[in-house]
Design an enzyme around this catalytic site. Structure first.
Site, PDB file in Angstrom:
ATOM      1  N   ASP A   4       0.819  -1.199   0.000  1.00  0.00           N
ATOM      2  CA  ASP A   4       0.000   0.000   0.000  1.00  0.00           C
ATOM      3  C   ASP A   4       0.861   1.261   0.000  1.00  0.00           C
ATOM      4  O   ASP A   4       2.073   1.216   0.242  1.00  0.00           O
ATOM      5  CB  ASP A   4      -0.920   0.014   1.219  1.00  0.00           C
ATOM      6  CG  ASP A   4      -2.124  -0.900   1.060  1.00  0.00           C
ATOM      7  OD1 ASP A   4      -2.349  -1.377  -0.062  1.00  0.00           O
ATOM      8  OD2 ASP A   4      -2.832  -1.122   2.059  1.00  0.00           O
ATOM      9  N   MET A  44      -8.847   8.617   8.568  1.00  0.00           N
ATOM     10  CA  MET A  44      -9.203   9.185   7.260  1.00  0.00           C
ATOM     11  C   MET A  44     -10.334  10.210   7.382  1.00  0.00           C
ATOM     12  O   MET A  44     -11.297  10.207   6.621  1.00  0.00           O
ATOM     13  CB  MET A  44      -9.593   8.061   6.290  1.00  0.00           C
ATOM     14  CG  MET A  44      -8.469   7.058   6.052  1.00  0.00           C
ATOM     15  SD  MET A  44      -8.963   5.589   5.131  1.00  0.00           S
ATOM     16  CE  MET A  44      -9.821   4.651   6.403  1.00  0.00           C
ATOM     17  N   LYS A  76      -3.846   3.072  -2.364  1.00  0.00           N
ATOM     18  CA  LYS A  76      -5.131   3.750  -2.519  1.00  0.00           C
ATOM     19  C   LYS A  76      -5.064   4.997  -1.652  1.00  0.00           C
ATOM     20  O   LYS A  76      -4.981   4.911  -0.432  1.00  0.00           O
ATOM     21  CB  LYS A  76      -6.294   2.851  -2.079  1.00  0.00           C
ATOM     22  CG  LYS A  76      -6.425   1.576  -2.902  1.00  0.00           C
ATOM     23  CD  LYS A  76      -7.551   0.699  -2.387  1.00  0.00           C
ATOM     24  CE  LYS A  76      -8.899   1.233  -2.732  1.00  0.00           C
ATOM     25  NZ  LYS A  76      -9.183   1.220  -4.167  1.00  0.00           N
TER      26      LYS A  76
END
Length: 286
Positions: free
Chosen positions: A52, A189, A74
């Site tokens: 990642d 996030m 991502k």
């Protein structure tokens, strides 16, 4: 070619990593030293590492020579690999007889889509193993001097993600239940949607003056910590340029940083408050 020398692991009955196995591994919150020994063992056995965006490149340097890297990051608002394509790639590599290390930031099962990937592997009949990692919502806050639980503050803690599959704030959250039921809320996030999240929590009853900490790049040398309040968090985050990746913590445990900012104290900074919860040492006596 990797310049980093091979790191010898202590004697142990380490899990086998046979060809065709997909190993889902958490790389921790960023600091390479927070990687588990089992994760390091997997790094040194893998044929290919599918990693990642948040995996520290210094951790990738610990792979064995000849191991191939495939990026599958991502990041919100940026071109990213689709989750289905990542999962299908893991299956493809497994069926090629590769030893596949799927390396994910933090813990693979904490807002990391590891459960989705594992489910896809099961349906495809692909063998897999899981190694947890230190999640940023616990380890990153600890690095900043914020205990995610403290018995004078909370007996529960809630983790939430600031966005869902659409990139928007999750619609299924019961904000009233969350605001009333969890003294400490840790948000992953959440920077992009912090204005709405703060508004929802205040509308559900949380005090605008309640303490908030925003920890950006937790555990890394460039880590930044902003202490603010729920009512001012969104404006302060923008004004101070707080950027993802970041963890947002709401609750009185944030006040503990005034006492146990251990990184600051190692730099010679005195504690700002020896009793930030105004308990007068009651906890020590019980």
């Amino acid at each position: 070619m990797i310049d980093t020398p091979h790191i010898a692991l202590p004697p142990h009955d380490w899990p086998a990593f046979p060809p065709g196995l997909v190993w889902l591994v958490g790389a921790g919150p960023g600091e390479p030293g927070l990687l588990t020994l089992e994760a390091l063992h997997a790094l040194q056995q893998a044929d290919v590492i599918v990693h990642d965006a948040l995996v520290n490149t210094r951790i990738l340097d610990w792979r064995r020579p000849g191991t191939r890297l495939e990026y599958a990051g991502k990041r919100g608002g940026k071109p990213s690999a689709k989750q289905r394509d990542i999962s299908l790639r893991l299956i493809e590599l497994s069926r090629q007889g590769q030893r596949v290390l799927r390396l994910k930031g933090g813990d693979p099962f904490v807002f990391g889509r590891g459960g989705e990937e594992a489910q896809t592997l099961v349906r495809a009949g692909v063998p897999f193993r899981v190694t947890p990692g230190i999640t940023a919502g616990i380890g990153g806050l600890a690095h900043a001097g914020i205990p995610v639980t403290h018995r004078d503050v909370n007996h529960t803690v809630t983790f939430l993600t600031g966005h869902d599959q659409t990139g928007l704030t999750p619609t299924e959250i019961n904000w009233e239940a969350l605001a009333k039921g969890s003294p400490v809320i840790v948000m992953y996030m959440a920077i992009k949607h912090l204005p709405r999240i703060a508004d929802e929590l205040m509308a559900a009853g949380r005090n605008a003056a309640e303490s908030v900490a925003i920890v950006s790049n937790a555990t890394l040398p460039q880590m930044r910590v902003l202490e603010t309040t729920l009512g001012a968090a969104a404006v302060d985050a923008e004004r101070h340029g707080m950027e993802a990746p970041a963890i947002v913590c709401l609750g009185s445990v944030v006040e503990m940083r005034k006492s146990i900012d251990w990184l600051g104290q190692l730099r010679g900074e005195p504690p700002r408050d020896l009793d930030p919860l105004q308990r007068g040492g009651a906890a020590e006596a019980s």
